[in-house]
Write a protein that holds these residues in place. Structure first.
Motif, mmCIF file in Angstrom:
data_model
loop_
_atom_site.group_PDB
_atom_site.id
_atom_site.type_symbol
_atom_site.label_atom_id
_atom_site.label_comp_id
_atom_site.label_asym_id
_atom_site.label_seq_id
_atom_site.Cartn_x
_atom_site.Cartn_y
_atom_site.Cartn_z
ATOM 1 N N ILE A 139 0.827 -1.203 0.000
ATOM 2 C CA ILE A 139 0.000 0.000 0.000
ATOM 3 C C ILE A 139 0.862 1.255 0.000
ATOM 4 N N VAL A 140 1.977 1.201 0.755
ATOM 5 C CA VAL A 140 2.880 2.359 0.850
ATOM 6 C C VAL A 140 4.265 1.931 0.376
ATOM 7 N N PRO A 141 4.503 1.780 -0.933
ATOM 8 C CA PRO A 141 5.824 1.359 -1.409
ATOM 9 C C PRO A 141 6.862 2.457 -1.198
ATOM 10 N N ASP A 142 8.103 2.035 -1.035
ATOM 11 C CA ASP A 142 9.195 2.976 -0.790
ATOM 12 C C ASP A 142 10.230 2.840 -1.900
ATOM 13 N N TYR A 155 17.512 0.239 5.463
ATOM 14 C CA TYR A 155 16.180 0.279 4.865
ATOM 15 C C TYR A 155 15.907 1.671 4.321
ATOM 16 N N GLY A 156 14.869 1.745 3.449
ATOM 17 C CA GLY A 156 14.377 3.040 3.039
ATOM 18 C C GLY A 156 13.622 3.723 4.166
ATOM 19 N N HIS A 157 13.337 5.009 4.001
ATOM 20 C CA HIS A 157 12.708 5.783 5.083
ATOM 21 C C HIS A 157 11.330 5.249 5.443
ATOM 22 N N GLN A 158 10.522 4.887 4.449
ATOM 23 C CA GLN A 158 9.176 4.410 4.736
ATOM 24 C C GLN A 158 9.204 3.049 5.420
ATOM 25 N N LEU A 159 10.093 2.167 4.979
ATOM 26 C CA LEU A 159 10.193 0.861 5.622
ATOM 27 C C LEU A 159 10.721 0.992 7.044
ATOM 28 N N ASN A 160 11.630 1.930 7.265
ATOM 29 C CA ASN A 160 12.093 2.199 8.628
ATOM 30 C C ASN A 160 10.932 2.643 9.511
ATOM 31 N N ALA A 161 10.072 3.515 8.967
ATOM 32 C CA ALA A 161 8.926 3.989 9.740
ATOM 33 C C ALA A 161 7.977 2.849 10.077
ATOM 34 N N LEU A 164 9.643 0.610 12.793
ATOM 35 C CA LEU A 164 9.596 1.230 14.122
ATOM 36 C C LEU A 164 8.168 1.274 14.665
ATOM 37 N N THR A 165 7.182 1.406 13.778
ATOM 38 C CA THR A 165 5.783 1.371 14.217
ATOM 39 C C THR A 165 5.451 0.010 14.820
ATOM 40 N N ILE A 166 5.913 -1.058 14.160
ATOM 41 C CA ILE A 166 5.682 -2.404 14.689
ATOM 42 C C ILE A 166 6.425 -2.588 16.009
ATOM 43 N N TYR A 235 18.562 0.682 13.651
ATOM 44 C CA TYR A 235 19.639 1.534 14.170
ATOM 45 C C TYR A 235 20.962 0.802 14.406
ATOM 46 N N GLY A 236 20.956 -0.524 14.419
ATOM 47 C CA GLY A 236 22.170 -1.257 14.752
ATOM 48 C C GLY A 236 23.145 -1.355 13.587
ATOM 49 N N GLU A 237 24.373 -1.683 13.922
ATOM 50 C CA GLU A 237 25.406 -1.975 12.930
ATOM 51 C C GLU A 237 25.788 -3.440 13.075
ATOM 52 N N TYR A 238 25.729 -4.191 11.985
ATOM 53 C CA TYR A 238 25.876 -5.635 12.091
ATOM 54 C C TYR A 238 26.279 -6.206 10.747
ATOM 55 N N THR A 239 26.861 -7.407 10.816
ATOM 56 C CA THR A 239 27.093 -8.210 9.625
ATOM 57 C C THR A 239 25.872 -9.089 9.387
#
Length: 327
Positions: A139-142, A155-161, A164-166, A235-239
């Motif tokens: 519904i809200v593609p990024d 991630y893209g900005h919309q997927l990040n949002a 974080l909502t979940i 927000y994390g940094e990981y392999t």
């Protein structure tokens, strides 16, 4: 890969068998056909679909690297069932909590408030919302999302949002559930203190609240780690290897919740325990030939009752339960 092969096949089997047993017991036991129990059966259906659809799709998306599973436009299909069904579990627990709240505060009006029609409308609304929630990436593609998703890229900005909502969605609803049950426990405690003897209604309330407390507590232990996972992914940094380890640790308890719910039902309900015993007897061939050929008799029928005088007297003294969670 080895950890997935060891952990998930038993989980899938236990999820399917446990919840199928709950649903079959509801179908066979007419005393359970009440409006409030449709919330519980819908929750069992949600958990069953988790074992049949969600976990297998999730594993395919996690373990198989291919253009279908890693391309951004198709990858969400493998995780959409998990989002839908996890959201459905939350809202089923909220609906059950509201139903119990009405039962505690308006016991005489409960049947007129919680009608089959209102329950059906509530369930339909919940499922429509959960389906739309799972389809948010469509519904809200990024357009800023990376085309190849099987590598640790931001991630893209919309997927990040959405992520974080979940992440905030789970603890928020868990707090709401706790608040509802604190109110119910307070009301039930006042009710008990006003009666010198425990009436049947008070005993049912206390038993039901204890059962629901177990379910809500299990839900919190199973789902709250996933909130940490979503925040860590943003927000994390990981392999890639580190991310897979964290994902496995946090996601496995989410799927375990679909096994814990029917276990709690069986431990707290006489009808389900009896039906499980009868099922076990049928498997090992201990029932008479006539009963074995007649299919599954309803729990509580004459063919399933003990033959000894002491057992028959005990069965006569016990009244059948009228609810899955509140016998």
């Amino acid at each position: 890969m080895l950890a997935y092969g060891i952990l998930y096949p038993p989980l899938i089997m236990a999820t399917i068998l446990g919840n199928a047993l709950v649903i079959l017991t509801f179908i066979k036991t007419k005393s359970l056909h009440e409006a409030s129990n449709y919330f519980l059966i819908s929750l069992a259906v949600t958990d069953l679909l988790t074992g049949v659809i969600s976990i297998p799709c999730h594993l395919i998306g996690r373990l198989i690297i291919s253009p279908v599973t890693c391309w951004t436009s198709t990858r969400f299909l493998f995780f959409m069932p998990t989002v839908m069904l996890s959201s459905a579990s939350v809202y089923h627990l909220l609906a059950i909590a509201v139903d119990r709240l009405i039962s505690v505060y308006r016991p005489l009006q409960h049947a007129s408030i919680v009608t089959p029609f209102r329950v059906q409308v509530s369930l339909a609304t919940m499922w429509i919302f959960n389906i739309c929630f799972g389809l948010l990436p469509v519904i809200v593609p990024d357009p800023s999302d990376p085309e190849w998703a099987c590598r640790p890229e931001p991630y893209g900005h919309q997927l990040n949002a959405i992520t974080l909502t979940i992440a905030g969605f789970i603890p928020l609803h868990f707090v709401v559930l706790i608040a509802l049950y604190v109110v119910m426990l307070y009301k039930a405690a006042n009710h008990i203190t006003r009666h010198s003897q425990l009436t049947k209604h008070v005993q049912t309330q206390r038993h039901g609240l204890a059962t629901m407390s177990m379910i809500v507590g299990a839900f919190g232990l199973c789902f709250l780690p996933s909130s940490f996972l979503y925040i860590y992914e943003v927000y994390g940094e990981y392999t890639m290897k580190q991310l897979i380890i964290i994902q496995t640790i946090c996601e496995y308890p989410v799927f375990m919740n679909s096994v814990i719910n029917p276990v709690i039902y069986c431990l707290r309900n006489r009808d389900l325990r009896g039906f499980m015993k009868d099922t076990a007897h049928g498997i090992v061939g201990r029932r008479a030939g006539s009963e074995r050929n007649s299919g599954w008799p309803e729990y509580g029928s004459t063919s399933m009752r003990p033959t000894s005088v002491r057992s028959v007297n005990r069965v006569k003294r016990e009244e059948p339960s009228s609810s899955i969670l509140y016998p």
